[in-house]
Write a protein that holds these residues in place. Structure first.
Motif, PDB file in Angstrom:
ATOM      1  N   ASN A 137       0.827  -1.205   0.000  1.00  0.00           N
ATOM      2  CA  ASN A 137       0.000   0.000   0.000  1.00  0.00           C
ATOM      3  C   ASN A 137       0.865   1.260   0.000  1.00  0.00           C
ATOM      4  O   ASN A 137       0.534   2.250  -0.667  1.00  0.00           O
ATOM      5  CB  ASN A 137      -0.899  -0.004   1.238  1.00  0.00           C
ATOM      6  N   TYR A 138       1.972   1.214   0.731  1.00  0.00           N
ATOM      7  CA  TYR A 138       2.878   2.369   0.793  1.00  0.00           C
ATOM      8  C   TYR A 138       3.482   2.653  -0.587  1.00  0.00           C
ATOM      9  O   TYR A 138       3.558   3.809  -1.015  1.00  0.00           O
ATOM     10  CB  TYR A 138       3.986   2.117   1.809  1.00  0.00           C
ATOM     11  N   ILE A 139       3.897   1.600  -1.275  1.00  0.00           N
ATOM     12  CA  ILE A 139       4.573   1.772  -2.565  1.00  0.00           C
ATOM     13  C   ILE A 139       3.599   2.151  -3.674  1.00  0.00           C
ATOM     14  O   ILE A 139       3.888   3.036  -4.499  1.00  0.00           O
ATOM     15  CB  ILE A 139       5.336   0.480  -2.945  1.00  0.00           C
ATOM     16  N   PHE A 140       2.434   1.505  -3.718  1.00  0.00           N
ATOM     17  CA  PHE A 140       1.513   1.682  -4.844  1.00  0.00           C
ATOM     18  C   PHE A 140       0.425   2.734  -4.624  1.00  0.00           C
ATOM     19  O   PHE A 140      -0.205   3.165  -5.587  1.00  0.00           O
ATOM     20  CB  PHE A 140       0.844   0.350  -5.195  1.00  0.00           C
ATOM     21  N   VAL A 141       0.195   3.131  -3.367  1.00  0.00           N
ATOM     22  CA  VAL A 141      -0.889   4.101  -3.089  1.00  0.00           C
ATOM     23  C   VAL A 141      -0.346   5.373  -2.440  1.00  0.00           C
ATOM     24  O   VAL A 141      -0.516   6.473  -2.973  1.00  0.00           O
ATOM     25  CB  VAL A 141      -1.975   3.474  -2.182  1.00  0.00           C
ATOM     26  N   ARG A 142       0.291   5.222  -1.298  1.00  0.00           N
ATOM     27  CA  ARG A 142       0.725   6.402  -0.546  1.00  0.00           C
ATOM     28  C   ARG A 142       1.878   7.138  -1.220  1.00  0.00           C
ATOM     29  O   ARG A 142       1.948   8.368  -1.173  1.00  0.00           O
ATOM     30  CB  ARG A 142       1.115   5.982   0.871  1.00  0.00           C
ATOM     31  N   LYS A 143       2.819   6.391  -1.827  1.00  0.00           N
ATOM     32  CA  LYS A 143       3.974   7.007  -2.492  1.00  0.00           C
ATOM     33  C   LYS A 143       4.110   6.432  -3.904  1.00  0.00           C
ATOM     34  O   LYS A 143       5.040   5.685  -4.202  1.00  0.00           O
ATOM     35  CB  LYS A 143       5.243   6.744  -1.678  1.00  0.00           C
ATOM     36  N   LYS A 144       3.155   6.787  -4.751  1.00  0.00           N
ATOM     37  CA  LYS A 144       3.128   6.238  -6.116  1.00  0.00           C
ATOM     38  C   LYS A 144       4.384   6.562  -6.906  1.00  0.00           C
ATOM     39  O   LYS A 144       4.759   5.824  -7.826  1.00  0.00           O
ATOM     40  CB  LYS A 144       1.904   6.770  -6.863  1.00  0.00           C
ATOM     41  N   VAL A 145       5.033   7.683  -6.573  1.00  0.00           N
ATOM     42  CA  VAL A 145       6.227   8.091  -7.332  1.00  0.00           C
ATOM     43  C   VAL A 145       7.373   7.103  -7.169  1.00  0.00           C
ATOM     44  O   VAL A 145       8.320   7.114  -7.958  1.00  0.00           O
ATOM     45  CB  VAL A 145       6.694   9.505  -6.899  1.00  0.00           C
ATOM     46  N   LEU A 146       7.298   6.258  -6.158  1.00  0.00           N
ATOM     47  CA  LEU A 146       8.362   5.285  -5.931  1.00  0.00           C
ATOM     48  C   LEU A 146       8.291   4.114  -6.903  1.00  0.00           C
ATOM     49  O   LEU A 146       9.298   3.439  -7.123  1.00  0.00           O
ATOM     50  CB  LEU A 146       8.298   4.748  -4.497  1.00  0.00           C
ATOM     51  N   SER A 147       7.117   3.872  -7.456  1.00  0.00           N
ATOM     52  CA  SER A 147       6.947   2.731  -8.371  1.00  0.00           C
ATOM     53  C   SER A 147       7.116   3.179  -9.818  1.00  0.00           C
ATOM     54  O   SER A 147       7.007   4.377 -10.138  1.00  0.00           O
ATOM     55  CB  SER A 147       5.579   2.087  -8.177  1.00  0.00           C
ATOM     56  N   LYS A 148       7.374   2.233 -10.680  1.00  0.00           N
ATOM     57  CA  LYS A 148       7.550   2.522 -12.100  1.00  0.00           C
ATOM     58  C   LYS A 148       6.237   3.006 -12.698  1.00  0.00           C
ATOM     59  O   LYS A 148       5.163   2.561 -12.297  1.00  0.00           O
ATOM     60  CB  LYS A 148       8.027   1.264 -12.839  1.00  0.00           C
ATOM     61  N   SER A 149       6.336   3.923 -13.646  1.00  0.00           N
ATOM     62  CA  SER A 149       5.129   4.439 -14.287  1.00  0.00           C
ATOM     63  C   SER A 149       4.504   3.355 -15.159  1.00  0.00           C
ATOM     64  O   SER A 149       5.198   2.482 -15.695  1.00  0.00           O
ATOM     65  CB  SER A 149       5.461   5.673 -15.131  1.00  0.00           C
TER      66      SER A 149
END
Length: 224
Positions: free
Chosen positions: A143-155
């Motif tokens: 949830n942190y990677i894909f929702v709260r901090k979306k910029v951390l995951s690949k576009s």
């Protein structure tokens, strides 16, 4: 040139984070089997005595087998989450460490199952709580990677990331709901410990319902 160097350093640091996680998984699995000891069988022991001596070892080995494949499943999900991770921050480190803490607790909770008996269900509950906390913290990481901090995951890859997030969420809900049902039954019927095993049936039913809901979010395979 400095920007390129910074990106390379970030990639190297991310790789170290992944390698550290893999090492923790490997150590947890190794410690599981180290906890199992071959019992000392005295000379002249009868078959019933040998069986009594081996019973804790058999239970411990079954716990090892279940935990081995369970940790393997959790590792594969962790691998899929980090596949979409572009960079990291302190939040990723925190949630990943919290998740790994409960993974590495498995040798302790699994070793307790050797002491399980009809009149002593505590080891079973400790193990079940350990399982629930692993999935809860894995969902928190996802949830942190894909929702709260979306910029951390690949576009891009939005359908895949959403499916992975919901799968983690629904599985955590299923595990925690089943555990809550089992604990409630144990409190109501303390003299009938085995009634709490109905939590396994509750998990099967809840997860089946969740899988039906999850099915519509499953990404369609790309046809080339």
């Amino acid at each position: 040139m400095s920007e390129q160097t910074t990106e390379l350093e970030k990639e190297f640091e991310l790789e170290r984070l992944i390698l550290f996680s893999d090492a923790v998984f490997a150590i947890a699995i190794t410690l599981l089997i180290i906890e199992i000891k071959f019992p000392h069988v005295p000379k002249g022991a009868s078959n019933s005595e040998v069986l009594a001596l081996f019973t804790p070892t058999i239970i411990g080995f079954l716990a090892f087998m279940f935990s081995f494949f369970f940790i393997g499943l959790v590792w594969s999900r962790h691998l899929n989450i980090f596949k979409y991770l572009r960079t990291y921050d302190n939040g990723v480190i925190f949630y990943n460490l919290l998740f790994l803490f409960f993974v590495v607790c498995f040798p302790f909770s699994a070793s307790g199952l050797e002491h399980f008996r009809p009149s002593f269900f505590l080891p079973m509950y400790i193990y079940a709580v350990n399982v629930a906390l692993v999935f809860l913290t894995q969902y928190a990481l996802c949830n942190y990677i894909f929702v709260r901090k979306k910029v951390l995951s690949k576009s891009g890859y939005e359908p895949e990331k959403k499916y992975m997030l919901l799968k983690s969420k629904y599985f955590a809900i299923s595990i925690c709901s089943a555990l809550l049902i089992a604990l409630t039954l144990f409190i109501i019927f303390p003299d009938y410990g085995y009634v709490s095993l109905s939590g396994l049936y509750a998990f099967a039913i809840i997860w089946r319902i969740m899988k039906k809901r999850l099915k519509k979010y499953k990404p369609k395979p790309i046809v080339e």
